[in-house]
Design a protein around this motif. Structure first.
Motif, mmCIF file in Angstrom:
data_model
loop_
_atom_site.group_PDB
_atom_site.id
_atom_site.type_symbol
_atom_site.label_atom_id
_atom_site.label_comp_id
_atom_site.label_asym_id
_atom_site.label_seq_id
_atom_site.Cartn_x
_atom_site.Cartn_y
_atom_site.Cartn_z
ATOM 1 N N ARG A 146 0.846 -1.195 0.000
ATOM 2 C CA ARG A 146 0.000 0.000 0.000
ATOM 3 C C ARG A 146 0.882 1.246 0.000
ATOM 4 O O ARG A 146 0.562 2.258 0.611
ATOM 5 N N TYR A 148 2.624 4.626 -0.970
ATOM 6 C CA TYR A 148 1.911 5.818 -1.425
ATOM 7 C C TYR A 148 2.159 6.185 -2.886
ATOM 8 O O TYR A 148 1.376 6.914 -3.487
ATOM 9 N N SER A 157 -6.696 2.733 -1.272
ATOM 10 C CA SER A 157 -7.492 3.891 -0.865
ATOM 11 C C SER A 157 -8.934 3.763 -1.329
ATOM 12 O O SER A 157 -9.866 4.020 -0.560
ATOM 13 N N GLN A 187 -1.660 7.920 -4.274
ATOM 14 C CA GLN A 187 -2.523 7.397 -3.215
ATOM 15 C C GLN A 187 -3.222 8.541 -2.496
ATOM 16 O O GLN A 187 -2.577 9.494 -2.051
ATOM 17 N N SER A 189 -5.698 10.090 0.629
ATOM 18 C CA SER A 189 -6.187 9.857 1.978
ATOM 19 C C SER A 189 -7.717 9.768 1.909
ATOM 20 O O SER A 189 -8.313 10.091 0.875
ATOM 21 N N ASP A 211 -1.204 3.380 4.485
ATOM 22 C CA ASP A 211 -0.109 2.958 3.609
ATOM 23 C C ASP A 211 0.790 1.943 4.316
ATOM 24 O O ASP A 211 0.753 1.795 5.541
ATOM 25 N N SER A 260 -2.643 8.725 3.782
ATOM 26 C CA SER A 260 -1.666 8.277 2.790
ATOM 27 C C SER A 260 -0.275 8.756 3.197
ATOM 28 O O SER A 260 -0.126 9.800 3.838
ATOM 29 N N GLY A 268 0.395 12.549 4.251
ATOM 30 C CA GLY A 268 -1.049 12.762 4.178
ATOM 31 C C GLY A 268 -1.594 13.529 5.365
ATOM 32 O O GLY A 268 -2.390 14.462 5.208
#
Length: 401
Positions: A146, A148, A157, A187, A189, A211, A260, A268
């Motif tokens: 995951r 970013y 996400s 990515q 948030s 993430d 993120s 993020g």
């Protein structure tokens, strides 16, 4: 001397050579010639734009120190060395006029209540499901990583957004919303909002980062991120579901955030906290859940309250919440250090923050930031993680009802 070296790092001279290959007479000469200019070279808008376009990142490495430019490889070296930092490239100019809190512990502006809604909160807690958390975590860890900057990070996400929307639809809550908060990287948030009957009241926020990272190969390496921070992510999902299922309609606005880019310098959460502060939004309190599923086999099982970049008053409130709604004792952890998780972004913005952690430092999960961060690690416990979901339910209900 540190400020002098920083000047050279930013200077045209440094672009043609480095301190490492300069002989002492050269270095001394340059230092003497430039001493008067050391404090006359603030980071300009043009410098931020130019260096960011080159792929350099502006990092804040310690409290009170000027940020410094680093290459992507240097950033990764810092991460591998366990050095925490704020990557302020995206927010530096938006934060330049901030007066940040002094020290590492603040006294809150807001007053926090004594838990007084035990019947309602315990009723909601009784509906919490580790099966739901397990299922949601299995979906998250199925992504290769995951990270970013990765496509799978972006897909994670949208998975979280879709899952939150499915709860909104299931419980027919058209007043509740969820949306992606876009960044300059791929990515997003995620922010879910439950409106309050008094919209002008300060907001109650619970957050987690969604993430994950494999420090050996960040972009494409396997990083299931089950505990870091899959557990915090699903704690929030289950808290959100259970509150909606109970018909929760608070007095104060409540928000759930999934961030993120936490692993790359709290990207993020900094973006969102900066946006909120500069928009003049008021917060009642912020709580971060970052890792809740592990404690070292043989160690004492606890909720460990992080001791720095927090509100002392809010930590006192969390102790009362745990006494009312958790089976675990609370202990103060050793300080988690500079920029250790997303609560620090909100602390810098001047808001009351807290960070309950899975274990005393040293008894926490040793497999994070690798392919080994899975639920099969000896010491991972769903019943342990459930206690943090209980805490989140109590936090939201007691502060927002």
């Amino acid at each position: 001397m540190d400020s002098v070296l920083l000047f050279f790092y930013r200077s045209p001279v440094f672009a043609r050579t480095t301190l490492a290959n300069m002989k002492f007479p050269q270095l001394l000469s340059l230092l003497l010639v430039s001493l008067a200019a050391v404090h006359a070279a603030p980071i300009s808008h043009d410098e931020v734009v130019s260096n960011a376009a080159k792929g350099l990142r502006l990092l804040s490495l310690s409290e009170g120190a000027d940020p410094v430019w680093k290459t992507p490889d240097e950033v990764l070296d810092l991460m591998r060395a366990g050095t925490k930092f704020f990557d302020v490239t995206e927010v530096f100019e938006d934060q330049k006029d901030w007066v940040k809190p002094e020290g590492k512990v603040m006294k809150s502006v807001e007053a926090f209540p004594t838990p007084s809604h035990q019947t309602s909160v315990k009723s909601i807690i009784s509906t919490l499901s580790t099966s739901n958390m397990n299922s949601n975590l299995a979906s998250l860890t199925a992504f290769n990583n995951r990270y970013y900057k990765s496509s799978t990070g972006a897909s994670a996400s949208t998975f979280i957004q879709s899952k939150v929307q499915s709860y909104i639809d299931t419980y027919s809550r058209s007043d509740v919303t969820v949306s992606l908060f876009s960044h300059s990287w791929v990515q997003s948030s995620i922010i879910a909002k439950i409106p309050g009957s008094t919209p002008s009241n300060p907001i109650v926020i619970v957050g987690a980062h969604m993430d994950s990272i494999n420090l050996s190969n960040p972009t494409s390496g396997r990083a299931p991120g089950a505990d870091d921070d899959g557990t915090g992510t699903v704690n929030l999902l289950e808290t959100f579901r259970a509150l909606l299922a109970a018909g929760f309609k608070p007095t104060s606005p409540v928000e759930f955030h999934w961030y993120s880019g936490e692993e790359a310098g709290l990207l993020g959460s900094q973006a969102i906290a900066t946006n909120y502060k500069n928009a003049g939004k008021k917060l009642k309190a912020f709580m971060e859940l970052d890792m809740s599923g592990y404690f070292k086999p043989g160690s004492k099982e606890v909720i460990a309250l992080e001791a720095d970049y927090i509100s002392a008053d809010l930590n006192t409130f969390l102790r009362a919440l745990a006494a009312a709604y958790s089976t675990l004792p609370v202990t103060m952890d050793t300080p988690c250090g500079y920029a250790c998780s997303d609560h620090a972004s909100w602390y810098n913005a001047g808001y009351a923050t807290s960070f309950p952690y899975e274990a005393v430092t040293g008894n926490d999960d040793p497999q994070i930031h690798s392919a080994g961060d899975t639920t099969s690690v000896s010491g991972f416990s769903w019943t342990h993680s459930l206690e943090f979901t209980k805490l989140a339910v109590g936090f939201v209900y007691e502060l927002a009802i």
